[in-house]
Design a protein around this motif. Structure first.
Motif, mmCIF file in Angstrom:
data_model
loop_
_atom_site.group_PDB
_atom_site.id
_atom_site.type_symbol
_atom_site.label_atom_id
_atom_site.label_comp_id
_atom_site.label_asym_id
_atom_site.label_seq_id
_atom_site.Cartn_x
_atom_site.Cartn_y
_atom_site.Cartn_z
ATOM 1 N N UNK A 139 3.168 8.579 -1.434
ATOM 2 C CA UNK A 139 2.987 9.753 -1.374
ATOM 3 C C UNK A 139 1.462 9.972 -0.992
ATOM 4 N N UNK A 140 1.127 11.018 -0.450
ATOM 5 C CA UNK A 140 -0.310 11.384 0.025
ATOM 6 C C UNK A 140 -0.634 12.938 -0.597
ATOM 7 N N UNK A 141 -1.933 12.943 -0.918
ATOM 8 C CA UNK A 141 -2.440 14.173 -1.177
ATOM 9 C C UNK A 141 -3.737 14.339 -0.422
ATOM 10 N N UNK A 142 -3.937 15.232 0.345
ATOM 11 C CA UNK A 142 -5.218 15.587 1.100
ATOM 12 C C UNK A 142 -5.632 16.890 1.056
ATOM 13 N N UNK A 143 -7.044 17.101 0.646
ATOM 14 C CA UNK A 143 -7.595 18.344 0.517
ATOM 15 C C UNK A 143 -7.890 18.841 1.921
#
Length: 148
Positions: free
Chosen positions: A80-84
């Protein structure tokens, strides 16, 4: 006898023909301006199996190594990846935005041949490469059993 019917409509563009054929069909999202969001939901993955390991290559440009989380729960490997979003500076006006890298989550079921203790990952040039080594197969001894 063959009967051919011609429509007397002026020539249409590809988009016009596509809309006539498919109308509000769900496939229309491939051709609208927000197609970028559809394709960014799940990045493409290549999986290669060799005699020693499985190799997964996840194409995920625009991220940092620290943006990724790789978890293993039971036989489920989850990437998973979470980028602002980068904020636009005050006074700047964004005229057009054609790319954005947000977040995604992909899960894969592992079989019992994967040695989970030796899984490793590397992120380089927009590709996350995971190597999932296979467990060494136990050699089964061949033996003839005599009947007493």
């Amino acid at each position: 006898m063959t009967l051919v019917k011609f429509n007397q409509h002026p020539a249409k563009s590809f988009n016009g023909l596509f809309n006539d054929l498919f109308g509000n069909h769900p496939l229309n999202r491939f051709w609208n301006e927000d197609a970028n969001q559809f394709f960014s939901a799940l990045p493409p993955v290549n999986i290669v199996e060799s005699k020693d390991a499985y190799k997964l290559d996840v194409v995920a440009p625009g991220f940092e190594k620290s943006d990724f989380k790789i978890n293993l729960e039971g036989d489920q490997l989850t990437i998973s990846v979470e980028k602002k979003e980068n904020a636009i500076q005050e006074g700047d006006k964004q005229v057009r935005r054609e790319f954005s890298f947000k977040s995604f989550k992909r899960s894969f079921s592992l079989d019992e041949s994967v040695d989970i203790e030796k899984i490793n990952a590397k992120y380089e040039n927009g590709v996350l490469a995971l190597v999932l080594p296979k467990k060494e197969e136990k050699q089964v001894a061949n033996k003839e059993i005599t009947i007493a």
